[in-house]
Design a protein around this motif. Sequence first.
Motif, PDB file in Angstrom:
ATOM      1  N   GLY A  41     -61.358 -56.712  36.486  1.00 26.05           N
ATOM      2  CA  GLY A  41     -61.284 -57.262  35.138  1.00 26.05           C
ATOM      3  C   GLY A  41     -62.511 -58.081  34.770  1.00 26.05           C
ATOM      4  N   GLN A  42     -62.718 -58.245  33.478  1.00 30.38           N
ATOM      5  CA  GLN A  42     -63.838 -59.046  32.982  1.00 30.38           C
ATOM      6  C   GLN A  42     -63.393 -60.068  31.939  1.00 30.38           C
ATOM      7  OE1 GLN A  42     -66.710 -56.140  31.597  1.00 30.38           O
ATOM      8  NE2 GLN A  42     -67.575 -55.888  33.648  1.00 30.38           N
ATOM      9  N   ALA A  43     -62.388 -59.724  31.145  1.00 34.52           N
ATOM     10  CA  ALA A  43     -61.897 -60.649  30.115  1.00 34.52           C
ATOM     11  C   ALA A  43     -60.908 -61.634  30.728  1.00 34.52           C
ATOM     12  CB  ALA A  43     -61.227 -59.869  28.988  1.00 34.52           C
ATOM     13  N   GLN A  44     -60.955 -62.875  30.255  1.00 33.44           N
ATOM     14  CA  GLN A  44     -60.048 -63.891  30.770  1.00 33.44           C
ATOM     15  C   GLN A  44     -58.612 -63.620  30.332  1.00 33.44           C
ATOM     16  OE1 GLN A  44     -59.837 -67.975  29.101  1.00 33.44           O
ATOM     17  NE2 GLN A  44     -60.447 -68.657  31.134  1.00 33.44           N
ATOM     18  N   THR A  45     -57.674 -63.799  31.267  1.00 39.62           N
ATOM     19  CA  THR A  45     -56.259 -63.679  30.958  1.00 39.62           C
ATOM     20  C   THR A  45     -55.516 -64.904  31.473  1.00 39.62           C
ATOM     21  OG1 THR A  45     -55.772 -62.505  33.026  1.00 39.62           O
ATOM     22  CG2 THR A  45     -56.289 -61.153  31.084  1.00 39.62           C
ATOM     23  N   LEU A  46     -54.357 -65.160  30.884  1.00 40.58           N
ATOM     24  CA  LEU A  46     -53.457 -66.226  31.334  1.00 40.58           C
ATOM     25  C   LEU A  46     -52.120 -65.564  31.617  1.00 40.58           C
ATOM     26  CD1 LEU A  46     -55.524 -67.519  29.126  1.00 40.58           C
ATOM     27  CD2 LEU A  46     -54.028 -69.486  29.291  1.00 40.58           C
ATOM     28  N   GLU A  47     -51.778 -65.448  32.889  1.00 39.43           N
ATOM     29  CA  GLU A  47     -50.581 -64.728  33.292  1.00 39.43           C
ATOM     30  C   GLU A  47     -49.659 -65.669  34.055  1.00 39.43           C
ATOM     31  OE1 GLU A  47     -51.844 -60.241  34.162  1.00 39.43           O
ATOM     32  OE2 GLU A  47     -53.056 -61.681  35.283  1.00 39.43           O
ATOM     33  N   VAL A  48     -48.408 -65.765  33.606  1.00 42.31           N
ATOM     34  CA  VAL A  48     -47.452 -66.658  34.248  1.00 42.31           C
ATOM     35  C   VAL A  48     -46.319 -65.851  34.867  1.00 42.31           C
ATOM     36  CG1 VAL A  48     -46.122 -67.064  32.124  1.00 42.31           C
ATOM     37  CG2 VAL A  48     -46.039 -68.738  33.986  1.00 42.31           C
ATOM     38  N   HIS A  49     -46.020 -66.170  36.108  1.00 40.82           N
ATOM     39  CA  HIS A  49     -44.893 -65.575  36.831  1.00 40.82           C
ATOM     40  C   HIS A  49     -43.798 -66.619  36.926  1.00 40.82           C
ATOM     41  CE1 HIS A  49     -42.505 -63.569  39.878  1.00 40.82           C
ATOM     42  NE2 HIS A  49     -42.657 -64.599  40.701  1.00 40.82           N
ATOM     43  N   ILE A  50     -42.656 -66.351  36.289  1.00 39.41           N
ATOM     44  CA  ILE A  50     -41.516 -67.263  36.326  1.00 39.41           C
ATOM     45  C   ILE A  50     -40.613 -66.829  37.482  1.00 39.41           C
ATOM     46  CG2 ILE A  50     -39.574 -68.218  35.047  1.00 39.41           C
ATOM     47  CD1 ILE A  50     -41.028 -67.470  32.462  1.00 39.41           C
ATOM     48  N   PHE A  51     -40.298 -67.748  38.355  1.00 41.18           N
ATOM     49  CA  PHE A  51     -39.510 -67.419  39.534  1.00 41.18           C
ATOM     50  C   PHE A  51     -38.101 -66.931  39.134  1.00 41.18           C
ATOM     51  CE2 PHE A  51     -42.035 -71.032  41.726  1.00 41.18           C
ATOM     52  CZ  PHE A  51     -43.149 -70.184  41.849  1.00 41.18           C
ATOM     53  N   ASP A  52     -37.691 -65.834  39.771  1.00 43.84           N
ATOM     54  CA  ASP A  52     -36.318 -65.313  39.599  1.00 43.84           C
ATOM     55  C   ASP A  52     -35.942 -65.143  38.129  1.00 43.84           C
ATOM     56  OD1 ASP A  52     -35.924 -65.353  42.400  1.00 43.84           O
ATOM     57  OD2 ASP A  52     -35.390 -67.477  42.317  1.00 43.84           O
ATOM     58  N   PHE A  53     -36.834 -64.505  37.381  1.00 46.53           N
ATOM     59  CA  PHE A  53     -36.627 -64.329  35.944  1.00 46.53           C
ATOM     60  C   PHE A  53     -36.956 -62.886  35.585  1.00 46.53           C
ATOM     61  CE2 PHE A  53     -37.786 -64.477  31.475  1.00 46.53           C
ATOM     62  CZ  PHE A  53     -36.814 -65.300  30.937  1.00 46.53           C
ATOM     63  N   GLU A  54     -36.044 -62.215  34.878  1.00 50.56           N
ATOM     64  CA  GLU A  54     -36.225 -60.792  34.592  1.00 50.56           C
ATOM     65  C   GLU A  54     -36.204 -60.451  33.107  1.00 50.56           C
ATOM     66  OE1 GLU A  54     -37.006 -58.506  36.730  1.00 50.56           O
ATOM     67  OE2 GLU A  54     -36.832 -59.778  38.513  1.00 50.56           O
ATOM     68  N   ASP A  55     -35.877 -61.397  32.220  1.00 54.84           N
ATOM     69  CA  ASP A  55     -35.730 -61.074  30.806  1.00 54.84           C
ATOM     70  C   ASP A  55     -37.057 -60.649  30.180  1.00 54.84           C
ATOM     71  OD1 ASP A  55     -33.145 -61.779  31.111  1.00 54.84           O
ATOM     72  OD2 ASP A  55     -33.204 -63.576  29.854  1.00 54.84           O
ATOM     73  N   ASN A  56     -36.947 -59.886  29.121  1.00 56.29           N
ATOM     74  CA  ASN A  56     -38.121 -59.445  28.363  1.00 56.29           C
ATOM     75  C   ASN A  56     -38.610 -60.588  27.468  1.00 56.29           C
ATOM     76  OD1 ASN A  56     -40.032 -58.190  26.806  1.00 56.29           O
ATOM     77  ND2 ASN A  56     -38.743 -56.477  26.184  1.00 56.29           N
ATOM     78  N   LEU A  57     -39.868 -60.953  27.613  1.00 54.62           N
ATOM     79  CA  LEU A  57     -40.416 -62.076  26.850  1.00 54.62           C
ATOM     80  C   LEU A  57     -41.397 -61.646  25.762  1.00 54.62           C
ATOM     81  CD1 LEU A  57     -41.093 -64.678  29.711  1.00 54.62           C
ATOM     82  CD2 LEU A  57     -39.228 -64.670  28.050  1.00 54.62           C
ATOM     83  N   TYR A  58     -41.654 -60.359  25.619  1.00 55.37           N
ATOM     84  CA  TYR A  58     -42.673 -59.920  24.671  1.00 55.37           C
ATOM     85  C   TYR A  58     -42.394 -60.435  23.260  1.00 55.37           C
ATOM     86  CZ  TYR A  58     -44.484 -56.815  28.254  1.00 55.37           C
ATOM     87  OH  TYR A  58     -45.038 -56.326  29.415  1.00 55.37           O
ATOM     88  N   GLY A  59     -43.418 -61.014  22.664  1.00 54.60           N
ATOM     89  CA  GLY A  59     -43.312 -61.524  21.306  1.00 54.60           C
ATOM     90  C   GLY A  59     -42.759 -62.926  21.200  1.00 54.60           C
ATOM     91  N   ARG A  60     -42.315 -63.502  22.319  1.00 51.42           N
ATOM     92  CA  ARG A  60     -41.720 -64.840  22.276  1.00 51.42           C
ATOM     93  C   ARG A  60     -42.773 -65.918  22.518  1.00 51.42           C
ATOM     94  NH1 ARG A  60     -36.175 -65.038  25.667  1.00 51.42           N
ATOM     95  NH2 ARG A  60     -36.132 -67.090  24.665  1.00 51.42           N
ATOM     96  N   GLN A  61     -42.548 -67.076  21.947  1.00 49.99           N
ATOM     97  CA  GLN A  61     -43.422 -68.233  22.130  1.00 49.99           C
ATOM     98  C   GLN A  61     -42.999 -68.962  23.401  1.00 49.99           C
ATOM     99  OE1 GLN A  61     -45.750 -68.523  19.828  1.00 49.99           O
ATOM    100  NE2 GLN A  61     -46.800 -70.396  20.450  1.00 49.99           N
ATOM    101  N   VAL A  62     -43.976 -69.332  24.227  1.00 43.20           N
ATOM    102  CA  VAL A  62     -43.677 -70.071  25.456  1.00 43.20           C
ATOM    103  C   VAL A  62     -44.607 -71.271  25.560  1.00 43.20           C
ATOM    104  CG1 VAL A  62     -42.860 -68.024  26.685  1.00 43.20           C
ATOM    105  CG2 VAL A  62     -45.249 -68.708  26.891  1.00 43.20           C
ATOM    106  N   MET A  63     -44.160 -72.286  26.272  1.00 43.33           N
ATOM    107  CA  MET A  63     -44.945 -73.485  26.544  1.00 43.33           C
ATOM    108  C   MET A  63     -45.081 -73.622  28.061  1.00 43.33           C
ATOM    109  SD  MET A  63     -43.569 -73.541  23.501  1.00 43.33           S
ATOM    110  CE  MET A  63     -41.855 -73.966  23.765  1.00 43.33           C
ATOM    111  N   VAL A  64     -46.314 -73.639  28.547  1.00 43.66           N
ATOM    112  CA  VAL A  64     -46.577 -73.698  29.986  1.00 43.66           C
ATOM    113  C   VAL A  64     -47.167 -75.064  30.321  1.00 43.66           C
ATOM    114  CG1 VAL A  64     -47.804 -72.653  31.925  1.00 43.66           C
ATOM    115  CG2 VAL A  64     -47.006 -71.212  30.033  1.00 43.66           C
ATOM    116  N   SER A  65     -46.451 -75.827  31.151  1.00 44.53           N
ATOM    117  CA  SER A  65     -46.883 -77.175  31.551  1.00 44.53           C
ATOM    118  C   SER A  65     -47.423 -77.126  32.977  1.00 44.53           C
ATOM    119  CB  SER A  65     -45.714 -78.157  31.461  1.00 44.53           C
ATOM    120  OG  SER A  65     -45.261 -78.268  30.129  1.00 44.53           O
ATOM    121  N   PHE A  66     -48.630 -77.666  33.164  1.00 51.37           N
ATOM    122  CA  PHE A  66     -49.316 -77.582  34.448  1.00 51.37           C
ATOM    123  C   PHE A  66     -48.923 -78.741  35.356  1.00 51.37           C
ATOM    124  CE2 PHE A  66     -51.745 -75.075  31.547  1.00 51.37           C
ATOM    125  CZ  PHE A  66     -52.248 -74.026  32.307  1.00 51.37           C
TER     126      PHE A  66
END
Length: 313
Positions: A252-277
């Motif tokens: 890859g060359q373009a930057q991506t932000l990919e989050v893996h949620i533990f034990d989670f299977e639901d479809n999230l496409y199109g949903r707004q999420v907030m990721v806290s570091f």
Amino acid sequence: MEIIKVNPDTGNLPPTVATIGFFDGVHRGHQYLIRNMVEEARLSHMVSTVITFDRHPRQVLQSDYQPRLLTPLDSKLLLLSKTGCDQAAVLPFTREMAALSAHDFMRRVLVDKLNVRKLIIGYDNRFGHDRTEGFDDYVRYGREMGMEVIRNRAFAIEGAHVSSSMIRSLLEEGRVDMAHRCLGYPYTLSGKVVGGYRNGRKLGFPTANIDVAGTCQLIPEAGVYAVRVRLEHSVAQLPGMMNIGVRPTFGGQAQTLEVHIFDFEDNLYGRQVMVSFVQRIRSERKFDNLLQLTEQLKADRAKAAELLGLKEL
């Protein structure tokens, strides 16, 4: 907290004690300043007002400027609502406003529109055209207008003055845990889940690809992080890990932000999420094969679970 969007008709407001600034991040230094302002308003039997701007001033003055914000306006107003102030006045920043001298800004905006009787400013805050005037000038102008101007003390952690620029530097170094100390809350990116490359799913680590382009938020240093994720319309904090980078193992060359949620299977496409570091686990690197990458992801997940206070997954 009442939100006042200042416009040409704004006026006839009650006497107020105010503070002014861009307040990016509403960090602990800002919180300290606002607490003091709120207390002064209470003692003076006046309304407490935080005055801020609808956009970064440099976005108006420099057409090609791309801000790297800690908090978009909506997030900033939400954080301000938790400080105990009575109202937030949002000024539309324009070239006309930028051209006002400090004296004219204090007269036309602070006094005539917002009825500021006491102004408490940060220890290093300057305003007005080219910010050429300083605290002594503000005191003198205020005296002419019937406004008391007070300078607040700096807020420091381990001898360092907390500022938005300091927190940006920490995030650029991946020091999200120290940024948390300075902000008073974990640094959080907001974005929409969009289609990705699905490589994580093939390895047993399905990820949601987060698009934050529209928020102008600062993205921390590339690497793997322990995170907590909140989905829109939910208060639950879901444990997970995030990779920020270019996916070098997959070319890859373009930057991506990919989050893996533990034990989670639901479809999230199109949903707004907030990721806290929570904490950075490691830097991004290229692996020789997918088996090495998978083993590293297992180790990352175990480390993230430990940092998040979970039993080993």
